[in-house]
Design a protein around this motif. Structure first.
Motif, PDB file in Angstrom:
ATOM      1  N   SER A 185       0.845  -1.188   0.000  1.00 25.24           N
ATOM      2  CA  SER A 185       0.000   0.000   0.000  1.00 25.24           C
ATOM      3  C   SER A 185       0.885   1.245   0.000  1.00 25.24           C
ATOM      4  O   SER A 185       1.452   1.613   1.022  1.00 25.24           O
ATOM      5  N   LEU A 187       1.364   5.340  -1.882  1.00 26.83           N
ATOM      6  CA  LEU A 187       1.015   6.440  -2.770  1.00 26.83           C
ATOM      7  C   LEU A 187       2.280   7.236  -3.058  1.00 26.83           C
ATOM      8  O   LEU A 187       3.139   7.377  -2.186  1.00 26.83           O
ATOM      9  N   VAL A 195      -1.481  13.611  -6.612  1.00 29.28           N
ATOM     10  CA  VAL A 195      -1.201  12.176  -6.676  1.00 29.28           C
ATOM     11  C   VAL A 195      -0.593  11.812  -8.022  1.00 29.28           C
ATOM     12  O   VAL A 195      -1.187  12.035  -9.072  1.00 29.28           O
ATOM     13  N   GLN A 198      -0.732   5.362  -7.246  1.00 33.85           N
ATOM     14  CA  GLN A 198      -0.922   4.614  -6.022  1.00 33.85           C
ATOM     15  C   GLN A 198      -1.165   3.157  -6.362  1.00 33.85           C
ATOM     16  O   GLN A 198      -1.610   2.825  -7.459  1.00 33.85           O
ATOM     17  N   THR A 199      -0.861   2.291  -5.406  1.00 37.17           N
ATOM     18  CA  THR A 199      -1.171   0.881  -5.594  1.00 37.17           C
ATOM     19  C   THR A 199      -2.663   0.665  -5.367  1.00 37.17           C
ATOM     20  O   THR A 199      -3.345   1.482  -4.739  1.00 37.17           O
ATOM     21  N   ALA A 202      -3.602   0.653  -1.680  1.00 33.18           N
ATOM     22  CA  ALA A 202      -3.678   1.985  -1.077  1.00 33.18           C
ATOM     23  C   ALA A 202      -5.013   2.639  -1.401  1.00 33.18           C
ATOM     24  O   ALA A 202      -5.657   3.247  -0.530  1.00 33.18           O
ATOM     25  N   PRO A 227      -7.696  11.130  -1.085  1.00 33.37           N
ATOM     26  CA  PRO A 227      -6.738  10.552  -0.125  1.00 33.37           C
ATOM     27  C   PRO A 227      -6.284  11.563   0.918  1.00 33.37           C
ATOM     28  O   PRO A 227      -5.097  11.871   1.074  1.00 33.37           O
ATOM     29  N   ALA A 230      -3.528  10.716   3.485  1.00 33.65           N
ATOM     30  CA  ALA A 230      -2.185  10.751   2.905  1.00 33.65           C
ATOM     31  C   ALA A 230      -1.707  12.193   2.736  1.00 33.65           C
ATOM     32  O   ALA A 230      -0.535  12.511   2.983  1.00 33.65           O
TER      33      ALA A 230
END
Length: 381
Positions: A185, A187, A195, A198-199, A202, A227, A230
Motif C-alpha cells: 500500500s 502512494l 497524486v 498509487q497501488t 492503497a 486521499p 495521505a
C-alpha cells in the motif's frame, strides 16, 4: 439557547456512536447557536497530532486545490491547533491571531482569500493523554468575524467532546478484520501533493477511510475517494522540513474492517533539492508497539499503569512485575485491576488479546505470546 448548548452536547457525547456520527451531531448543535459557512474537523494521531480522518464541508473549494489548502494549514503558525494547546481554553480565532489583519496570514493570502473567508474559529480536542482532533469553523463574505462569546461556547463543550472522541477510539480495539491485504500500500505524491500514482491496495484502504458521499437517491459515488489522510501526513512532512512543527510525519488510524494502520510520509531520494522531490506515503498494519502506545492513551492509563501493562504484555507474572518496578505484589495487583476496569477487559488474557487485536495469532512480543481476541462492538471513524 446558548446556555443549554453544553448540556445538549454532553447528552450527545454520552451516547455510544462512532466518531463520524458524533462529529456530525455536535456540528448540528453548534449550527443551532451560531452561523458558519464551512468546517474542517479531523481526528488526529494522539501522539503526533497529525490528521487522519477528516470531515469537511468547504464551499467553493475546487477539489484539485485541496492538497494546497492542507499544506498551507500545516505550515500556518497563527492559530495552529498544536499551538492552541498552550492556551488555557484551547480555542482561538484567526482574526484575533492576526489582530484583524488577515493579510498577515499566509494561509489566508494564499488560500482562504480566494474562498471569501473572513474568519476561522478553531478548537483543539486534547487532554493529558494526547490529541484527539481539531475543528475549524469558517465564516465567509457577508458575515462578521467570530467573537469572544463564540470562542467561549467552543471552550465550554471542549472537555465533553474530547472525552467522547477518545472513547470512540478506545472502542476501535478488538474490531474484527474482514479481509487480508491484497498487496503493498503506497502512494506517490508530487511536491505539491498531487497524486502521481498509487497501488490498488492503497486506493482500497483510503476509500474505506474516507468514502465519497453517495450520489442521488443513494447511488454509489462515481468519483474516487480523496486521499486526505495521505495528504495530511505528507503536509506534516513539509511542515517538519520547514521548521514549523518537529513532530513525526506519521499517524495511526483505525479503519473499520481493516484494523489499525500506520501512515508515514518520506521524500524520495534523488539529485533534486529536497523540496522538489516526490513524497512516498506508505500504509502498513500498525505494529504491536504502536497499538500498545495508542491503547494506553485511548484508555487514559497513568504512566505507572502503562509500565504494568507493558510487563503484562511481555508475559511477566505478578512477582516478576513487582521486582521489575520495585513495588509490592499487592500494588501490582491494584494496578492490574485498575487497567482491567478502564479497558473493560475481563482478565489479563483478555487484555493481551485486546491489544493484539488483528495481529497474526502466532505473533510474538519478547517472551509473550499474542493471541487473537474478540471484543464487543464495531468501530467506524
Amino acid at each position: 439557547m446558548r446556555a443549554d448548548l453544553v448540556a445538549r452536547v454532553e447528552r450527545t457525547c454520552s451516547r455510544r456512536q462512532d466518531a463520524k456520527g458524533l462529529r456530525l451531531a455536535v456540528l448540528e448543535h453548534l449550527r443551532d447557536e451560531f452561523a458558519f459557512d464551512g468546517y474542517v474537523w479531523l481526528l488526529t494521531d494522539p501522539q503526533t497530532s497529525v490528521g487522519t480522518s477528516p470531515l469537511a464541508a468547504i464551499p467553493g473549494l475546487p477539489w484539485h486545490r485541496l492538497p494546497a489548502l492542507i499544506t498551507a494549514r500545516y505550515l500556518a503558525t497563527a492559530n495552529r491547533w498544536t499551538a492552541l494547546t498552550s492556551s488555557p481554553r484551547q480555542v482561538g480565532r484567526l482574526s484575533a491571531a492576526t489582530e484583524s489583519e488577515l493579510a498577515g496570514s499566509q494561509l489566508w493570502r494564499t488560500e482562504l482569500a480566494k474562498l471569501g473567508v473572513v474568519d476561522i474559529a478553531s478548537v483543539v480536542f486534547a487532554d493529558k493523554h494526547g490529541y484527539w482532533g481539531w475543528l475549524d469553523l469558517w465564516r465567509s463574505n457577508g458575515r462578521r468575524a467570530f467573537d469572544d462569546a463564540d470562542l467561549e461556547l467552543l471552550a465550554q463543550i471542549r472537555s465533553a467532546v474530547t472525552h467522547a472522541l477518545r472513547g470512540c477510539q478506545a472502542r476501535c480495539f478488538g474490531d474484527r478484520v474482514d479481509g487480508a491485504r491484497a498487496g503493498p500500500s503506497v502512494l506517490v505524491l508530487a511536491p505539491d501533493l498531487s497524486v502521481r500514482g498509487q497501488t490498488a491496495e492503497a486506493g482500497r484502504q483510503l476509500y474505506r477511510l474516507n468514502p465519497p458521499d453517495p450520489g442521488p437517491d443513494g447511488a454509489p459515488p462515481d468519483v474516487p475517494a480523496i486521499p486526505a489522510a495521505a495528504y495530511n501526513v505528507a503536509a506534516q512532512l513539509v511542515a517538519r522540513e520547514r521548521g514549523v512543527d518537529a513532530r513525526p510525519s506519521r499517524a495511526r488510524v483505525h479503519i473499520a474492517g481493516l484494523g489499525w494502520l500506520t501512515l508515514q510520509a518520506d521524500r524520495m531520494t534523488g539529485p533534486a533539492p529536497v523540496d522538489e522531490r516526490d513524497i512516498a506515503v506508505t500504509i502498513e498494519p500498525s505494529g504491536f508497539t504502536d497499538r500498545r502506545e495508542v491503547f494506553g492513551r485511548v484508555h487514559g492509563l497513568t504512566r505507572r499503569e502503562v509500565d504494568v501493562l507493558e510487563s503484562v504484555l511481555r508475559g511477566a507474572d505478578t512477582h516478576a512485575i513487582a521486582q521489575e518496578l520495585s513495588v509490592s505484589e499487592h500494588t501490582v495487583n491494584d494496578h492490574v485491576k485498575a487497567i482491567l476496569a478502564k479497558t473493560g477487559c475481563p482478565n489479563r488474557h483478555g487484555l493481551v488479546a485486546r491489544v493484539a487485536g488483528d495481529l497474526p495469532a502466532d505473533a510474538r512480543v519478547d517472551e509473550g505470546i499474542l493471541g487473537r481476541g474478540d471484543a464487543p462492538g464495531r468501530c467506524a471513524v
